[in-house]
Motif scaffolding. Structure first.
Motif, short mmCIF file in Angstrom:
data_model
loop_
_atom_site.label_atom_id
_atom_site.label_comp_id
_atom_site.label_asym_id
_atom_site.label_seq_id
_atom_site.Cartn_x
_atom_site.Cartn_y
_atom_site.Cartn_z
N THR A 1 -76.66 53.14 -78.62
CA THR A 1 -77.08 51.79 -77.81
C THR A 1 -76.97 52.59 -76.31
O THR A 1 -76.60 53.74 -75.96
CB THR A 1 -76.04 50.97 -77.83
OG1 THR A 1 -74.62 51.36 -77.56
CG2 THR A 1 -75.68 50.23 -79.42
N LEU B 1 -75.20 51.63 -74.02
CA LEU B 1 -73.61 51.87 -73.53
C LEU B 1 -73.18 53.05 -74.08
O LEU B 1 -72.58 53.76 -73.30
CB LEU B 1 -72.79 50.80 -74.22
CG LEU B 1 -71.40 50.59 -73.73
CD1 LEU B 1 -71.37 50.37 -72.36
CD2 LEU B 1 -70.59 49.63 -74.56
N ASN C 1 -66.33 51.24 -77.81
CA ASN C 1 -67.58 51.08 -77.19
C ASN C 1 -68.44 50.42 -78.38
O ASN C 1 -69.06 49.50 -78.15
CB ASN C 1 -68.00 52.30 -76.70
CG ASN C 1 -67.51 52.49 -75.30
OD1 ASN C 1 -66.74 51.76 -74.70
ND2 ASN C 1 -68.03 53.65 -74.82
N THR D 1 -69.68 46.66 -78.21
CA THR D 1 -71.03 46.25 -78.39
C THR D 1 -71.49 45.39 -79.61
O THR D 1 -72.24 44.54 -79.49
CB THR D 1 -71.78 47.78 -78.62
OG1 THR D 1 -71.43 48.45 -77.28
CG2 THR D 1 -73.43 47.62 -78.53
N CYS E 1 -72.83 41.66 -79.17
CA CYS E 1 -74.18 41.20 -79.95
C CYS E 1 -74.16 40.52 -80.94
O CYS E 1 -75.30 40.01 -81.63
CB CYS E 1 -74.94 42.47 -80.27
SG CYS E 1 -75.07 43.65 -78.76
N GLU F 1 -70.54 41.82 -71.73
CA GLU F 1 -72.04 41.45 -72.34
C GLU F 1 -73.12 41.41 -71.33
O GLU F 1 -74.10 42.00 -71.45
CB GLU F 1 -71.99 40.06 -73.06
CG GLU F 1 -73.31 39.71 -73.65
CD GLU F 1 -73.34 38.27 -74.50
OE1 GLU F 1 -73.86 37.97 -75.44
OE2 GLU F 1 -72.69 37.33 -73.88
N VAL G 1 -73.85 45.23 -70.35
CA VAL G 1 -74.56 45.86 -71.41
C VAL G 1 -76.04 45.21 -71.39
O VAL G 1 -76.87 46.13 -71.32
CB VAL G 1 -74.05 45.61 -72.82
CG1 VAL G 1 -74.96 45.91 -73.98
CG2 VAL G 1 -72.67 46.17 -72.95
#
Length: 124
Positions: free
Chosen positions: A17, A19, A29, A33, A37, A97, A100
């Motif tokens: 990703t 990130l 992480n 993430t 999502c 969020e 990201v």
């Protein structure tokens, strides 16, 4: 692949990703993430480990931290499994969020700039 499920749960185990590419492929992480999502469902610790790509033992150790800091909340118990979901009422998770999303937007803009000629030619 045909499934009886009305939805598909995405496994990000092998995906990089924005990130994790920028800040490292660490378990926290990956979990944050995935949680940011995947806010529509609740997950057991086993599910969180599987779908985020972290080890079960590591995920089990991180769940108390995520609970204490309000990133997740327990929703129910199914048999012996405690189920958790992202706590989107938490301002830190909302900010994460947005962070990201902004990283992804910047990465997409950079990709388009670098590949503009190819994109134009392929679209004709």
């Amino acid at each position: 692949m045909k499934s009886n499920e009305p939805y598909e749960v995405k496994n990000i185990t092998r995906e990089t990703t924005v990130l994790t590419e920028m800040l490292g492929d660490t378990p926290i992480n990956k979990l944050l993430t995935y949680l940011s999502c995947s806010t529509s469902f609740d997950y057991s610790i086993t599910d969180l480990a599987k779908y985020s790509g972290t080890a079960y033992v590591t995920t089990k150790k991180l769940v108390p931290f995520l609970l204490e800091n309000g990133f997740i909340k327990q929703t129910r118990v199914v048999g012996k499994a405690k189920m958790f979901t992202a706590n989107m009422d938490n301002p830190r998770l909302k900010a994460f969020e947005k962070f990201v999303d902004k990283l992804a937007s910047i990465a997409m803009d950079e990709y388009v700039k670098e590949n503009a000629k190819e994109i134009i030619v392929k679209s004709k």
